[in-house]
Write a protein that holds these residues in place. Structure first.
Motif, short mmCIF file in Angstrom:
data_model
loop_
_atom_site.label_atom_id
_atom_site.label_comp_id
_atom_site.label_asym_id
_atom_site.label_seq_id
_atom_site.Cartn_x
_atom_site.Cartn_y
_atom_site.Cartn_z
N GLY A 181 0.78 -1.22 0.00
CA GLY A 181 0.00 0.00 0.00
C GLY A 181 0.82 1.27 0.00
N ARG A 182 2.12 1.18 0.25
CA ARG A 182 2.96 2.37 0.27
C ARG A 182 3.35 2.84 -1.13
NH1 ARG A 182 4.53 -1.12 4.20
NH2 ARG A 182 4.52 -0.39 6.36
N PHE A 183 3.22 1.93 -2.09
CA PHE A 183 3.63 2.27 -3.45
C PHE A 183 2.51 3.05 -4.13
CE2 PHE A 183 4.39 1.25 -7.99
CZ PHE A 183 5.68 1.73 -8.08
N VAL A 184 2.76 4.34 -4.40
CA VAL A 184 1.70 5.21 -4.89
C VAL A 184 1.91 5.70 -6.33
CG1 VAL A 184 1.02 6.03 -2.62
CG2 VAL A 184 2.86 7.22 -3.82
N ASN A 185 3.13 5.76 -6.79
CA ASN A 185 3.39 6.28 -8.14
C ASN A 185 3.50 5.12 -9.11
OD1 ASN A 185 4.56 7.42 -10.51
ND2 ASN A 185 5.14 9.20 -9.29
N ARG A 186 2.57 5.03 -10.04
CA ARG A 186 2.54 3.89 -10.97
C ARG A 186 3.14 4.22 -12.34
NH1 ARG A 186 -0.30 -0.53 -8.44
NH2 ARG A 186 -0.83 0.31 -6.40
N ASN A 187 3.69 5.43 -12.52
CA ASN A 187 4.12 5.85 -13.85
C ASN A 187 5.63 6.02 -13.99
OD1 ASN A 187 1.42 6.07 -14.85
ND2 ASN A 187 1.21 7.98 -13.71
N ASN A 188 6.30 6.53 -12.98
CA ASN A 188 7.72 6.85 -13.12
C ASN A 188 8.59 5.60 -13.17
OD1 ASN A 188 7.01 9.51 -13.04
ND2 ASN A 188 7.63 9.84 -10.92
N MET A 189 9.62 5.65 -14.03
CA MET A 189 10.58 4.56 -14.13
C MET A 189 11.97 5.05 -13.78
SD MET A 189 11.40 1.93 -17.27
CE MET A 189 12.48 3.03 -18.18
#
Length: 292
Positions: A73-81
């Motif tokens: 649940g801590r992972f919020v950014n789904r776009n940056n690589m």
């Protein structure tokens, strides 16, 4: 007069050619990929009366049965690589004793970025290039097209774990990534369909190689996929473990309610009561319903 006749003939000829073009286009639309068989319904094919219910094709046949990834649940950014760098995060992927080669995956890092995609080598190993620094792994992602080719009939092992440890990565010291293992699931047998609440309720499954015991989880639903109504009747922490391949619900004081739906899951346990596999989990899917 002669010119008018010629124009009329040309108009009729043009209409005929247009009609032929349209007919050919329609025929091509309904031809099969082999150029021979018609796919039209009621236009080029004769309706055939079927006297028995056709068998339902399994959704799982020839496919990977697990999830294609998980993140906390801590992972919020789904776009940056994250850009590649001089550091490395390494890990392994296996299916039991067999290395999984050619699987494409990436890691979720530091609650903020995905790593680059990498592919496992012939030994099932992967190495992700990252900038030097500190990292915490939040999860992983698998290429959905490749898992259906490389992990047919498998689920993720219950022993797969995502550590919360901080990895210190330098040019000379690699970070330890997730080691993923995939196993064959426990196969549930019964019950299915309608179950009478007055009859003895036996939940059964097929024996699993290497299992010493089995543990049940049972959930009650008002309707399939109605997550607000789900109620755990028997969870991993308070359900009995048994040596055989069936559990009598009545013997353990578990009663069903007419009109309710039920789903159950089975964990296969080793000698130390650690899970080595479990049944396939179907999102929102129920296994049977109770009737009077």
């Amino acid at each position: 007069m002669q010119r008018k006749t010629i124009n009329t003939i040309l108009l009729m000829l043009g209409s005929a050619i247009a009609g032929i073009i349209i007919f050919v286009a329609v025929v091509n639309r309904f031809m099969g990929p082999d150029g021979k068989s018609s796919r039209a319904i009621g236009l080029f094919s004769k309706t055939e009366i079927v006297s028995e219910a056709p068998p339902i094709k399994s959704d799982e046949e020839g496919k990977y049965l697990g999830s294609v990834g998980q993140v906390d649940g801590r992972f919020v950014n789904r776009n940056n690589m994250l850009a590649a760098g001089k550091g490395r995060i390494d890990g392994n992927v296996s299916a039991g004793p067999i290395p999984v080669s050619g699987l494409r995956l990436r890691l979720a890092l530091n609650e903020a970025v995905w790593s680059e995609w990498v592919v496992t080598d012939a030994l099932g190993k992967y190495s992700i290039s990252v900038p030097t620094g500190e990292y915490r792994i939040n999860g992983y992602d698998l290429d959905p097209e490749l898992v259906n080719k490389l992990l047919v009939g498998k689920i993720e092992s219950p022993r797969n774990a995502i550590s919360r440890d901080i990895l210190k990565v330098s040019e000379t010291v690699h970070g330890r990534g997730i080691d993923l293992d995939f196993v064959t699931p426990v196969v549930k047998v019964a019950p299915t369909g309608a179950v009478k609440v007055s009859a003895p309720e036996l939940i059964s499954w097929k024996p699993y190689p290497g299992a010493s015991k089995y543990r049940l989880s049972l959930t009650e639903w008002n309707r399939p996929a109605d997550y607000q109504s789900q109620r755990r009747l028997c969870d991993w922490s308070n359900c009995p473990s048994v040596v055989g391949t069936q559990i009598d619900l009545n013997a353990h004081g578990i009663k069903l309610t007419a009109g309710k739906y039920y789903s159950y899951d089975i964990d296969a346990l080793d000698d130390l009561e650690r899970a080595i596999s479990r049944s396939q989990y179907g999102v929102g899917r129920t296994d049977f319903f109770a009737v009077e």
